[in-house]
Motif scaffolding. Structure first.
Motif, PDB file in Angstrom:
ATOM      1  N   LEU A 241       0.946  -1.158  -0.062  1.00  0.00           N
ATOM      2  CA  LEU A 241      -0.042   0.076   0.010  1.00  0.00           C
ATOM      3  C   LEU A 241       0.860   1.257  -0.021  1.00  0.00           C
ATOM      4  N   VAL A 242       0.388   2.278  -0.824  1.00  0.00           N
ATOM      5  CA  VAL A 242       1.121   3.520  -0.524  1.00  0.00           C
ATOM      6  C   VAL A 242       1.028   4.134   0.707  1.00  0.00           C
ATOM      7  N   ASP A 243       0.186   3.756   1.540  1.00  0.00           N
ATOM      8  CA  ASP A 243      -0.484   4.399   2.774  1.00  0.00           C
ATOM      9  C   ASP A 243      -1.331   3.326   3.495  1.00  0.00           C
ATOM     10  N   PRO A 244      -1.145   3.369   4.795  1.00  0.00           N
ATOM     11  CA  PRO A 244      -1.842   2.209   5.440  1.00  0.00           C
ATOM     12  C   PRO A 244      -3.379   2.530   5.380  1.00  0.00           C
ATOM     13  N   THR A 245      -3.841   3.754   5.050  1.00  0.00           N
ATOM     14  CA  THR A 245      -5.160   4.170   5.153  1.00  0.00           C
ATOM     15  C   THR A 245      -5.824   4.254   3.734  1.00  0.00           C
ATOM     16  N   ILE A 246      -4.943   3.962   2.485  1.00  0.00           N
ATOM     17  CA  ILE A 246      -5.498   4.202   1.199  1.00  0.00           C
ATOM     18  C   ILE A 246      -5.384   3.143   0.347  1.00  0.00           C
ATOM     19  N   ALA A 247      -6.215   2.957  -0.406  1.00  0.00           N
ATOM     20  CA  ALA A 247      -6.501   1.597  -1.191  1.00  0.00           C
ATOM     21  C   ALA A 247      -5.715   1.843  -2.619  1.00  0.00           C
ATOM     22  N   TYR A 248      -4.525   2.400  -2.593  1.00  0.00           N
ATOM     23  CA  TYR A 248      -3.796   2.267  -3.845  1.00  0.00           C
ATOM     24  C   TYR A 248      -2.585   1.144  -3.546  1.00  0.00           C
ATOM     25  N   LEU A 249      -2.275   0.550  -4.522  1.00  0.00           N
ATOM     26  CA  LEU A 249      -1.294  -0.510  -4.409  1.00  0.00           C
ATOM     27  C   LEU A 249      -0.182  -0.243  -5.205  1.00  0.00           C
ATOM     28  N   THR A 250       1.045  -0.532  -4.762  1.00  0.00           N
ATOM     29  CA  THR A 250       2.368  -0.035  -5.864  1.00  0.00           C
ATOM     30  C   THR A 250       3.243  -1.337  -5.783  1.00  0.00           C
ATOM     31  N   SER A 251       3.735  -1.551  -6.958  1.00  0.00           N
ATOM     32  CA  SER A 251       4.896  -2.600  -7.269  1.00  0.00           C
ATOM     33  C   SER A 251       5.714  -2.314  -8.261  1.00  0.00           C
ATOM     34  N   ASP A 252       6.468  -3.336  -8.719  1.00  0.00           N
ATOM     35  CA  ASP A 252       7.760  -3.252  -9.604  1.00  0.00           C
ATOM     36  C   ASP A 252       7.158  -3.701 -10.957  1.00  0.00           C
ATOM     37  N   ARG A 253       5.821  -4.188 -11.277  1.00  0.00           N
ATOM     38  CA  ARG A 253       5.472  -5.022 -12.527  1.00  0.00           C
ATOM     39  C   ARG A 253       4.028  -4.612 -12.807  1.00  0.00           C
ATOM     40  N   PRO A 254       3.817  -4.344 -14.124  1.00  0.00           N
ATOM     41  CA  PRO A 254       2.101  -4.134 -14.445  1.00  0.00           C
ATOM     42  C   PRO A 254       1.388  -5.377 -13.897  1.00  0.00           C
ATOM     43  N   ASP A 255       0.018  -5.060 -14.092  1.00  0.00           N
ATOM     44  CA  ASP A 255      -0.900  -6.159 -13.746  1.00  0.00           C
ATOM     45  C   ASP A 255      -1.707  -6.130 -14.928  1.00  0.00           C
ATOM     46  N   ASP A 256      -2.092  -7.321 -15.393  1.00  0.00           N
ATOM     47  CA  ASP A 256      -3.020  -7.410 -16.726  1.00  0.00           C
ATOM     48  C   ASP A 256      -4.382  -8.290 -16.210  1.00  0.00           C
ATOM     49  N   GLY A 257      -4.582  -8.641 -14.939  1.00  0.00           N
ATOM     50  CA  GLY A 257      -5.696  -9.173 -14.338  1.00  0.00           C
ATOM     51  C   GLY A 257      -6.485  -8.451 -14.242  1.00  0.00           C
ATOM     52  N   PRO A 258      -7.789  -8.811 -13.848  1.00  0.00           N
ATOM     53  CA  PRO A 258      -9.051  -8.356 -13.625  1.00  0.00           C
ATOM     54  C   PRO A 258      -9.287  -7.269 -12.339  1.00  0.00           C
ATOM     55  N   TRP A 259      -8.350  -7.584 -11.319  1.00  0.00           N
ATOM     56  CA  TRP A 259      -8.948  -7.028  -9.955  1.00  0.00           C
ATOM     57  C   TRP A 259      -8.078  -5.601  -9.967  1.00  0.00           C
TER      58      TRP A 259
ATOM     59  N   VAL B 279       0.734   9.493   0.553  1.00  0.00           N
ATOM     60  CA  VAL B 279       2.011   8.481   0.733  1.00  0.00           C
ATOM     61  C   VAL B 279       2.674   8.653   2.001  1.00  0.00           C
ATOM     62  N   ALA B 280       2.589   7.499   2.863  1.00  0.00           N
ATOM     63  CA  ALA B 280       2.980   7.591   4.082  1.00  0.00           C
ATOM     64  C   ALA B 280       2.614   8.777   4.852  1.00  0.00           C
ATOM     65  N   GLY B 281       1.264   9.112   4.689  1.00  0.00           N
ATOM     66  CA  GLY B 281       0.762  10.168   5.497  1.00  0.00           C
ATOM     67  C   GLY B 281       0.841  11.663   4.942  1.00  0.00           C
ATOM     68  N   ALA B 282       1.575  11.695   3.699  1.00  0.00           N
ATOM     69  CA  ALA B 282       1.827  13.093   3.263  1.00  0.00           C
ATOM     70  C   ALA B 282       1.312  13.197   1.993  1.00  0.00           C
ATOM     71  N   PRO B 283       0.558  14.463   1.861  1.00  0.00           N
ATOM     72  CA  PRO B 283      -0.161  14.540   0.655  1.00  0.00           C
ATOM     73  C   PRO B 283       0.853  14.707  -0.646  1.00  0.00           C
ATOM     74  N   THR B 284       0.521  13.997  -1.842  1.00  0.00           N
ATOM     75  CA  THR B 284       1.450  13.261  -2.738  1.00  0.00           C
ATOM     76  C   THR B 284       0.986  13.424  -4.172  1.00  0.00           C
ATOM     77  N   ALA B 285       1.776  13.906  -5.084  1.00  0.00           N
ATOM     78  CA  ALA B 285       1.226  13.691  -6.460  1.00  0.00           C
ATOM     79  C   ALA B 285       1.850  12.809  -7.139  1.00  0.00           C
ATOM     80  N   LEU B 286       1.505  11.804  -8.004  1.00  0.00           N
ATOM     81  CA  LEU B 286       1.942  10.941  -8.854  1.00  0.00           C
ATOM     82  C   LEU B 286       1.607  11.200 -10.304  1.00  0.00           C
ATOM     83  N   VAL B 287       2.479  11.395 -10.978  1.00  0.00           N
ATOM     84  CA  VAL B 287       2.345  11.432 -12.397  1.00  0.00           C
ATOM     85  C   VAL B 287       2.490  10.272 -13.021  1.00  0.00           C
ATOM     86  N   CYS B 288       1.714   9.788 -13.914  1.00  0.00           N
ATOM     87  CA  CYS B 288       1.636   8.502 -14.475  1.00  0.00           C
ATOM     88  C   CYS B 288       1.434   8.579 -15.711  1.00  0.00           C
TER      89      CYS B 288
END
Length: 410
Positions: free
Chosen positions: A318-336, A398-407
């Protein structure tokens, strides 16, 4: 039901019965033709009054409009069904109703009480799945719609439409049956006066009836609000959240005789059904730093509490314990999940974010947020520039701090 409401219901029933006559069928056909031709409402109603009479014109136009709205969901059946605006809004997707019916009957039940039949869409699915159905409702309009719709689809021999109070019927349930049926479907009304009722105790019928049905009639399924508190789910009852195209469309509680797991997330994408289950609470996923990919779990996965199962499969955190965003080193082509390639990570600051986007040649952005008070549409306008590139900007913590991710800068 007060006198005014009774009078309105009686008039609606009269209109529906008039539309089921040969003259009414002709009026419906003419209204549909005018609607499909794009005729505006004033001109269409003027022509209908002249052609079919004032008594049929308005009701025929109203039903034709509902049928036109229903086609995207109900296909060819739409032009044979009768809906009011409220019952069409309440009606679920027929493919999901069929799925529910098949599962409910899989254990051998052959008679089902549809407690609160509305326009009869669940009754239709149950009858098509081979059940004998007792369609129950206090509302005479709902009973009239259900009777007309099962007749129109050739299912009337397997359906009995009766007046009844779900609260009283569930109170009287004995021996695993309600109203003489070995299975039940319940869809409590969760709106009153045009407002959504967030408190299950204020549903109609209320939560006490929901809990009693699940206990007394083990072969049962209840539709509930997707935001239902997990603590409300009785022991031995499976809770399922269903999403279609990335949006939750229903949440279900399955009685003990039908339950097969603790929680289930069902994701329908491109017509394919994917199911994620857990027999016990898997607990939360671990937090960690932002890596090369951001994954947004499907809302059915989030609401069912199964994000950690997806995280384990992806090797994600998780990017933050209270936020339902996940992060990893690879893409995911699954349905979830929906995935985004992370190009930049910076503390949220409008001036610095605009400067970074200009430097990357980004002119148009899509803004997503979670755990932030920003308005995505407003921020998207503020970030618009002259560049030709596009990007997705995710504003979160992210870890409690307001953050912008440019994707996904392209």
């Amino acid at each position: 039901m007060d006198r005014q409401t009774e009078d309105q219901a009686a008039e609606t029933v009269r209109q529906l019965r008039a539309l089921m006559t040969p003259e009414g069928a002709g009026a419906l056909g003419r209204a549909a033709a005018l609607l499909d031709a794009g005729t505006d409402a004033v001109a269409a109603l003027t022509r209908l009054r002249a052609e079919v009479g004032a008594d049929l014109a308005g009701p025929a136009w109203g039903i034709a409009r509902q049928r036109q709205k229903a086609r995207a969901t109900f296909g060819a059946d739409a032009d044979r069904l009768l809906f009011t605006g409220d019952t069409l809004e309440q009606a679920g997707r027929p493919e999901l109703a069929a799925r529910r019916a098949t599962r409910l009957l899989a254990g051998g039940a052959d008679s089902v009480a549809d407690l609160g039949c509305a326009a009869g869409t669940d009754t239709i699915a149950l009858a098509r799945a081979g059940a004998r159905v007792l369609a129950v409702d206090l509302d005479p309009v709902a009973r009239e719609l259900t009777a007309a719709n099962v007749e129109a689809l050739g299912l009337a021999d397997d359906v009995w439409v009766v007046a009844g109070d779900a609260v009283e019927l569930v109170d009287a349930a004995r021996g695993g049956e309600v109203a003489g049926c070995g299975a039940a479907v319940l869809d409590p009304a969760r709106r009153a006066g045009g407002k959504r009722q967030l408190d299950p105790d204020r549903w109609s019928p209320p939560w006490s009836t929901v809990a009693a049905l699940l206990e007394k009639v083990p072969t049962s399924v209840v539709k509930v609000a997707p935001g239902l508190d997990h603590e409300r789910v009785p022991v031995g009852v499976e809770a399922e959240w269903v999403s279609v195209g990335g949006s939750i469309v229903e949440a279900l509680l399955w009685g003990p005789a039908v339950s097969a797991t603790w929680r289930r997330a069902t994701v329908v994408r491109a017509g394919e059904v994917h199911e994620l289950t857990a027999d016990a609470d898997p607990g939360p996923a671990a937090p960690g730093p932002v890596r090369g990919w951001l994954h947004e779990p499907d809302p059915a996965v989030i609401r069912s509490g199964l994000v950690s199962l997806v995280a384990a499969d992806l090797g994600a955190t998780l990017v933050d314990p209270t936020i339902a965003y996940l992060t990893s080193d690879r893409p995911d082509d699954g349905p979830w999940t929906a995935g985004y390639r992370v190009d930049e990570v910076l503390p949220f600051n409008l001036k610095k974010l605009r400067a970074l986007l200009r430097a990357r040649g980004v002119g148009r952005v899509v803004v997503k947020k979670r755990g932030s008070a920003i308005e995505p549409e407003t921020l998207a306008r503020q970030l618009r520039g002259d560049g030709s590139a596009t990007a997705t900007v995710v504003v979160t913590r992210v870890a409690g701090a307001p953050t912008a991710l440019v994707c996904d800068v392209t």
